[in-house]
Design a protein around this motif. Structure first.
Motif, mmCIF file in Angstrom:
data_model
loop_
_atom_site.group_PDB
_atom_site.id
_atom_site.type_symbol
_atom_site.label_atom_id
_atom_site.label_comp_id
_atom_site.label_asym_id
_atom_site.label_seq_id
_atom_site.Cartn_x
_atom_site.Cartn_y
_atom_site.Cartn_z
ATOM 1 N N ARG A 44 2.216 -1.367 4.926
ATOM 2 C CA ARG A 44 2.505 -1.290 3.582
ATOM 3 C C ARG A 44 1.148 -0.646 2.885
ATOM 4 N N VAL A 45 0.112 -0.416 3.398
ATOM 5 C CA VAL A 45 -1.035 0.011 2.704
ATOM 6 C C VAL A 45 -0.931 1.515 2.905
ATOM 7 N N GLU A 47 2.073 2.952 3.685
ATOM 8 C CA GLU A 47 3.251 3.616 3.134
ATOM 9 C C GLU A 47 2.728 3.879 1.460
ATOM 10 N N GLU A 48 2.066 3.004 0.842
ATOM 11 C CA GLU A 48 1.671 3.165 -0.501
ATOM 12 C C GLU A 48 0.681 4.466 -0.403
ATOM 13 N N ARG A 49 -0.129 4.847 0.354
ATOM 14 C CA ARG A 49 -0.825 5.853 0.632
ATOM 15 C C ARG A 49 -0.165 7.029 0.603
ATOM 16 N N ASP A 51 3.005 7.464 -0.584
ATOM 17 C CA ASP A 51 3.438 7.871 -1.599
ATOM 18 C C ASP A 51 2.592 8.633 -2.684
#
Length: 150
Positions: A44-45, A47-49, A51
């Motif tokens: 999740r971390v 994937e957020e980065r 984005d």
């Protein structure tokens, strides 16, 4: 169908080993679930980065995390199947005695199936650990190379 107290005691003695095995499988499941949770959190971390901005390093790490999560999911499925087989072994020990039916082959078959699942579970866990360790060493090596002055 007259069950003697001594018969029940004997069945309970026979069921103790599978119950200890079930306890071990449950502990193993906790380890697997914790590893999966850490993999999901890290994914999740990253994937957020991603984005915010594309990064090959993050994509490579995500690929490794996806492989690891697949291995852990298979290990969880095998551990769960093992637990189910062990529960069936314990149940058949009591059912066979209560119904005065010989279920030795079924019990032995289920126990062997449980052991095969447990072996597979540990194999997948070991493979996941090797991938995690290899990635960690490679990542550390790459960071060292990036920080080394020319």
């Amino acid at each position: 169908m007259n069950i003697q107290l001594g018969d029940i005691g004997h069945i309970i003695q026979l069921a103790i080993a599978p119950v200890f095995m079930l306890s071990t499988v449950c502990t193993n499941l906790l380890v697997l679930l914790n590893r999966l949770a850490r993999i999901i959190d890290r994914s999740r971390v990253l994937e957020e980065r991603l984005d915010v901005a594309y990064n090959d390093t993050y994509m490579n790490e995500l690929d490794v995390l996806y492989r690891r999560s697949h291995l852990i999911n298979v290990a969880i499925a095998l551990a769960t199947a093992c637990g189910l087989f062990v529960c069936l072994v314990v149940a058949l020990l009591f059912v066979g005695d209560a119904a005065n039916v010989t279920l030795d082959k079924a019990i032995a078959g289920l126990f062997i199936a449980a052991m095969v699942c447990l072996i597979g579970n540990f194999g997948y866990l070991l493979r996941e650990i090797f991938i995690a360790s290899t990635f960690m060493r490679a990542h550390r090596h790459m960071r060292h190379i990036e920080r080394t002055p020319n």
